[in-house]
Design a protein around this motif. Structure first.
Motif, PDB file in Angstrom:
ATOM      1  N   ALA A 126      -5.256   7.548   1.634  1.00 53.28           N
ATOM      2  CA  ALA A 126      -6.085   6.342   1.598  1.00 53.28           C
ATOM      3  C   ALA A 126      -6.555   6.055   0.172  1.00 53.28           C
ATOM      4  O   ALA A 126      -6.832   6.975  -0.605  1.00 53.28           O
ATOM      5  N   GLN A 127      -6.659   4.776  -0.146  1.00 50.88           N
ATOM      6  CA  GLN A 127      -7.032   4.362  -1.492  1.00 50.88           C
ATOM      7  C   GLN A 127      -8.542   4.412  -1.724  1.00 50.88           C
ATOM      8  O   GLN A 127      -8.996   4.252  -2.858  1.00 50.88           O
ATOM      9  N   GLY A 128      -9.321   4.588  -0.712  1.00 51.23           N
ATOM     10  CA  GLY A 128     -10.758   4.535  -0.855  1.00 51.23           C
ATOM     11  C   GLY A 128     -11.278   3.164  -0.480  1.00 51.23           C
ATOM     12  O   GLY A 128     -10.538   2.298   0.003  1.00 51.23           O
ATOM     13  N   GLY A 129     -12.570   2.943  -0.685  1.00 47.17           N
ATOM     14  CA  GLY A 129     -13.181   1.695  -0.282  1.00 47.17           C
ATOM     15  C   GLY A 129     -14.291   1.295  -1.227  1.00 47.17           C
ATOM     16  O   GLY A 129     -14.428   1.861  -2.323  1.00 47.17           O
ATOM     17  N   PRO A 130     -15.122   0.345  -0.823  1.00 46.32           N
ATOM     18  CA  PRO A 130     -16.166  -0.163  -1.721  1.00 46.32           C
ATOM     19  C   PRO A 130     -17.217   0.862  -2.106  1.00 46.32           C
ATOM     20  O   PRO A 130     -17.893   0.701  -3.121  1.00 46.32           O
TER      21      PRO A 130
ATOM     22  N   ALA B 183     -16.824   7.088   5.513  1.00 44.98           N
ATOM     23  CA  ALA B 183     -17.574   6.918   4.267  1.00 44.98           C
ATOM     24  C   ALA B 183     -17.630   5.476   3.790  1.00 44.98           C
ATOM     25  O   ALA B 183     -18.433   5.148   2.913  1.00 44.98           O
ATOM     26  N   ASN B 184     -16.768   4.618   4.310  1.00 46.95           N
ATOM     27  CA  ASN B 184     -16.703   3.213   3.915  1.00 46.95           C
ATOM     28  C   ASN B 184     -16.629   2.334   5.158  1.00 46.95           C
ATOM     29  O   ASN B 184     -16.050   2.749   6.169  1.00 46.95           O
ATOM     30  N   PRO B 185     -17.171   1.110   5.089  1.00 45.04           N
ATOM     31  CA  PRO B 185     -17.097   0.215   6.255  1.00 45.04           C
ATOM     32  C   PRO B 185     -15.736  -0.469   6.336  1.00 45.04           C
ATOM     33  O   PRO B 185     -15.616  -1.705   6.343  1.00 45.04           O
ATOM     34  N   VAL B 186     -14.685   0.343   6.382  1.00 43.31           N
ATOM     35  CA  VAL B 186     -13.318  -0.144   6.230  1.00 43.31           C
ATOM     36  C   VAL B 186     -12.418   0.451   7.309  1.00 43.31           C
ATOM     37  O   VAL B 186     -12.525   1.643   7.632  1.00 43.31           O
ATOM     38  N   VAL B 187     -11.531  -0.398   7.833  1.00 43.74           N
ATOM     39  CA  VAL B 187     -10.420   0.061   8.662  1.00 43.74           C
ATOM     40  C   VAL B 187      -9.158  -0.019   7.810  1.00 43.74           C
ATOM     41  O   VAL B 187      -8.864  -1.063   7.215  1.00 43.74           O
ATOM     42  N   HIS B 188      -8.444   1.094   7.720  1.00 45.54           N
ATOM     43  CA  HIS B 188      -7.198   1.149   6.965  1.00 45.54           C
ATOM     44  C   HIS B 188      -6.016   0.917   7.913  1.00 45.54           C
ATOM     45  O   HIS B 188      -6.108   1.175   9.116  1.00 45.54           O
ATOM     46  N   ARG B 189      -4.900   0.469   7.343  1.00 46.09           N
ATOM     47  CA  ARG B 189      -3.707   0.192   8.149  1.00 46.09           C
ATOM     48  C   ARG B 189      -2.457   0.654   7.413  1.00 46.09           C
ATOM     49  O   ARG B 189      -2.315   0.456   6.210  1.00 46.09           O
ATOM     50  N   ALA B 190      -1.540   1.268   8.174  1.00 44.22           N
ATOM     51  CA  ALA B 190      -0.212   1.596   7.677  1.00 44.22           C
ATOM     52  C   ALA B 190       0.798   0.963   8.620  1.00 44.22           C
ATOM     53  O   ALA B 190       0.772   1.219   9.828  1.00 44.22           O
ATOM     54  N   ALA B 191       1.646   0.111   8.086  1.00 43.65           N
ATOM     55  CA  ALA B 191       2.666  -0.523   8.921  1.00 43.65           C
ATOM     56  C   ALA B 191       3.631   0.528   9.465  1.00 43.65           C
ATOM     57  O   ALA B 191       3.918   1.537   8.806  1.00 43.65           O
TER      58      ALA B 191
ATOM     59  N   ARG C 132       7.412   0.711  11.127  1.00 40.27           N
ATOM     60  CA  ARG C 132       8.652  -0.009  11.411  1.00 40.27           C
ATOM     61  C   ARG C 132       9.773   0.991  11.641  1.00 40.27           C
ATOM     62  O   ARG C 132      10.102   1.769  10.749  1.00 40.27           O
ATOM     63  N   HIS C 133      10.326   0.953  12.852  1.00 38.49           N
ATOM     64  CA  HIS C 133      11.429   1.847  13.205  1.00 38.49           C
ATOM     65  C   HIS C 133      11.088   3.314  12.921  1.00 38.49           C
ATOM     66  O   HIS C 133      11.924   4.085  12.437  1.00 38.49           O
ATOM     67  N   GLY C 134       9.831   3.668  13.191  1.00 37.49           N
ATOM     68  CA  GLY C 134       9.401   5.043  13.021  1.00 37.49           C
ATOM     69  C   GLY C 134       9.031   5.418  11.603  1.00 37.49           C
ATOM     70  O   GLY C 134       8.648   6.561  11.354  1.00 37.49           O
ATOM     71  N   VAL C 135       9.131   4.474  10.671  1.00 38.59           N
ATOM     72  CA  VAL C 135       8.815   4.744   9.264  1.00 38.59           C
ATOM     73  C   VAL C 135       7.430   4.187   8.966  1.00 38.59           C
ATOM     74  O   VAL C 135       7.151   3.009   9.230  1.00 38.59           O
ATOM     75  N   LEU C 136       6.583   5.023   8.406  1.00 38.86           N
ATOM     76  CA  LEU C 136       5.202   4.655   8.131  1.00 38.86           C
ATOM     77  C   LEU C 136       5.072   4.147   6.696  1.00 38.86           C
ATOM     78  O   LEU C 136       5.494   4.809   5.749  1.00 38.86           O
ATOM     79  N   GLY C 137       4.476   2.961   6.555  1.00 37.79           N
ATOM     80  CA  GLY C 137       4.272   2.404   5.225  1.00 37.79           C
ATOM     81  C   GLY C 137       3.027   2.965   4.568  1.00 37.79           C
ATOM     82  O   GLY C 137       2.378   3.881   5.085  1.00 37.79           O
ATOM     83  N   PRO C 138       2.653   2.421   3.405  1.00 44.24           N
ATOM     84  CA  PRO C 138       1.451   2.884   2.705  1.00 44.24           C
ATOM     85  C   PRO C 138       0.206   2.662   3.557  1.00 44.24           C
ATOM     86  O   PRO C 138       0.132   1.714   4.339  1.00 44.24           O
ATOM     87  N   LEU C 139      -0.781   3.531   3.374  1.00 48.46           N
ATOM     88  CA  LEU C 139      -2.066   3.388   4.051  1.00 48.46           C
ATOM     89  C   LEU C 139      -2.981   2.586   3.137  1.00 48.46           C
ATOM     90  O   LEU C 139      -3.371   3.055   2.064  1.00 48.46           O
ATOM     91  N   GLU C 140      -3.333   1.375   3.593  1.00 48.22           N
ATOM     92  CA  GLU C 140      -4.054   0.446   2.742  1.00 48.22           C
ATOM     93  C   GLU C 140      -5.312  -0.077   3.435  1.00 48.22           C
ATOM     94  O   GLU C 140      -5.340  -0.210   4.661  1.00 48.22           O
ATOM     95  N   PRO C 141      -6.358  -0.392   2.661  1.00 48.87           N
ATOM     96  CA  PRO C 141      -7.527  -1.034   3.259  1.00 48.87           C
ATOM     97  C   PRO C 141      -7.098  -2.344   3.912  1.00 48.87           C
ATOM     98  O   PRO C 141      -6.416  -3.171   3.293  1.00 48.87           O
ATOM     99  N   TRP C 142      -7.505  -2.544   5.159  1.00 45.49           N
ATOM    100  CA  TRP C 142      -7.045  -3.711   5.934  1.00 45.49           C
ATOM    101  C   TRP C 142      -8.194  -4.622   6.341  1.00 45.49           C
ATOM    102  O   TRP C 142      -8.071  -5.829   6.364  1.00 45.49           O
ATOM    103  N   LEU C 143      -9.349  -4.031   6.662  1.00 45.71           N
ATOM    104  CA  LEU C 143     -10.478  -4.824   7.134  1.00 45.71           C
ATOM    105  C   LEU C 143     -11.780  -4.235   6.626  1.00 45.71           C
ATOM    106  O   LEU C 143     -12.066  -3.059   6.873  1.00 45.71           O
TER     107      LEU C 143
ATOM    108  N   TRP D 207     -22.602   2.116   8.163  1.00 53.36           N
ATOM    109  CA  TRP D 207     -21.720   1.695   9.254  1.00 53.36           C
ATOM    110  C   TRP D 207     -21.166   2.920   9.989  1.00 53.36           C
ATOM    111  O   TRP D 207     -21.090   2.935  11.195  1.00 53.36           O
ATOM    112  N   LEU D 208     -20.729   3.940   9.270  1.00 55.74           N
ATOM    113  CA  LEU D 208     -20.312   5.218   9.876  1.00 55.74           C
ATOM    114  C   LEU D 208     -19.299   4.995  10.995  1.00 55.74           C
ATOM    115  O   LEU D 208     -19.544   5.279  12.170  1.00 55.74           O
TER     116      LEU D 208
END
Length: 322
Positions: free
Chosen positions: A124-128, A150-158, A160-171, A185-186
């Motif tokens: 994870a890249q971290g958050g605010p 630790a951050n009020p953030v939901v991360h997302r990794a795409a 596709r066909h069983g392959v996981l993309g980068p884990l990025e802040p999404w929301l 927020w915890l």
């Protein structure tokens, strides 16, 4: 919920006014009621997943280890998950339809095969507020979503066909309640509906569950009749939300029935007291709920560390359907 920062919830409160056929009745009756995760000191179990064949995985907040067993065997054993030896804590753990084991701890999301071979690591890249402290995850058809304690953030990794993309802040979930302090927020449990178009995210700090529309990223509080509902781990089955509460309410399993849009609902079952010892989350297999006893209220706890199996109150008695 991580044990080392659980007391942060006290400050926040002051700011607020299975795919396989389930076991037969006879088989379920013969299954253990208590599962020993470990007798080693300091394990502090946290997360749980049960695969479609009854294989059980439990994570350790205290050591970062993963444990594996079966719903048919009262004793779990260490799961040889490569690459996690240096991870001091493991929290959320889940499996997908192929038996792969996803788990989070610290800043890492890892994926292992059923033999413990490390398939993927995402950081994870971290958050605010700084570095991430990943808490729980949910797997949908096209992504993995991860909450950040630790951050009020939901991360997302795409996915596709069983392959996981980068884990990025999404929301950044603060948009739903901007006046609430970011550090409280915890974020804890996260679940998705069958289509993967709606997420439910638990927040200890706000003592609420938040509904997220995946397409628009709109966030709204789930209306549960005004009751405090700061869930830790959660499980969603259709319109039934199972949640473990261990803060601002008696510790135990709470079951809520939601409307078809997962916007409103009411708590219809509360199971508290024995046999729980600061429960953190749960899994379902057949007509039983498997609840992790973390002992995180008094770390390092006292071995043995256990999982308790209870009857699912939403299962219909023999001869009746719901």
């Amino acid at each position: 919920m991580p044990g080392t920062t659980r007391l942060l919830c006290l400050a926040a409160s002051a700011l607020l006014a299975g795919l396989a056929a389930p076991p037969s009745p006879a088989a379920a009756h013969d299954l253990p009621r208590t599962y020993v995760v470990s007798k080693a000191p300091g394990v502090l179990p946290e997360g749980i997943a049960i695969d479609h064949d009854g294989t059980m995985y439990v994570s350790s907040d205290g050591t970062g280890a993963l444990y594996r067993g079966s719903v048919r065997d009262p004793q779990l054993r260490p799961f040889p998950a490569a690459g996690t030896a240096d991870r001091p804590s493991s929290l959320g753990v889940h499996t997908d339809g192929t038996g792969r084991v996803y788990s989070v701890g610290g800043v890492e999301l890892t994926v292992h095969d059923r033999h413990g071979r490390l398939l993927t690591t995402r950081t994870a890249q971290g958050g605010p507020l700084g570095p991430s402290h990943l808490n729980d995850l949910v797997i949908t058809d096209d992504a993995v979503y991860v909450t950040d304690w630790a951050n009020p953030v939901v991360h997302r990794a795409a996915l596709r066909h069983g392959v996981l993309g980068p884990l990025e802040p999404w929301l950044d979930i603060r948009s739903a309640f901007p006046q609430f302090p970011a550090q409280y927020w915890l974020l804890n449990g996260i679940v998705a509906d069958r289509s993967g178009t709606t997420l439910l995210v638990a927040s200890n700090g706000t003592e609420a569950v938040w509904r997220v529309d995946v397409a628009t990223r709109d966030v709204a509080q789930v209306d549960l009749g005004g009751a405090s509902f700061g869930a830790d781990g959660m499980l969603l089955r259709g319109r039934t939300l199972y949640a473990v509460l261990n803060y601002a309410a008696p510790s135990g399993v709470y079951v809520a029935e939601l409307d078809t849009q997962l916007r409103t609902g009411s708590v219809i079952h509360r199971i508290t007291g024995e046999p729980f010892d600061l429960p953190t989350t749960l899994a379902r297999y057949g007509c039983r709920l498997y609840v992790v006893n973390s002992q995180n209220d008094e770390p390092p706890g006292e071995p043995p560390y256990t999982v308790s199996a209870i009857d699912d109150p939403m299962c219909a008695p023999p001869g009746r359907t719901r």
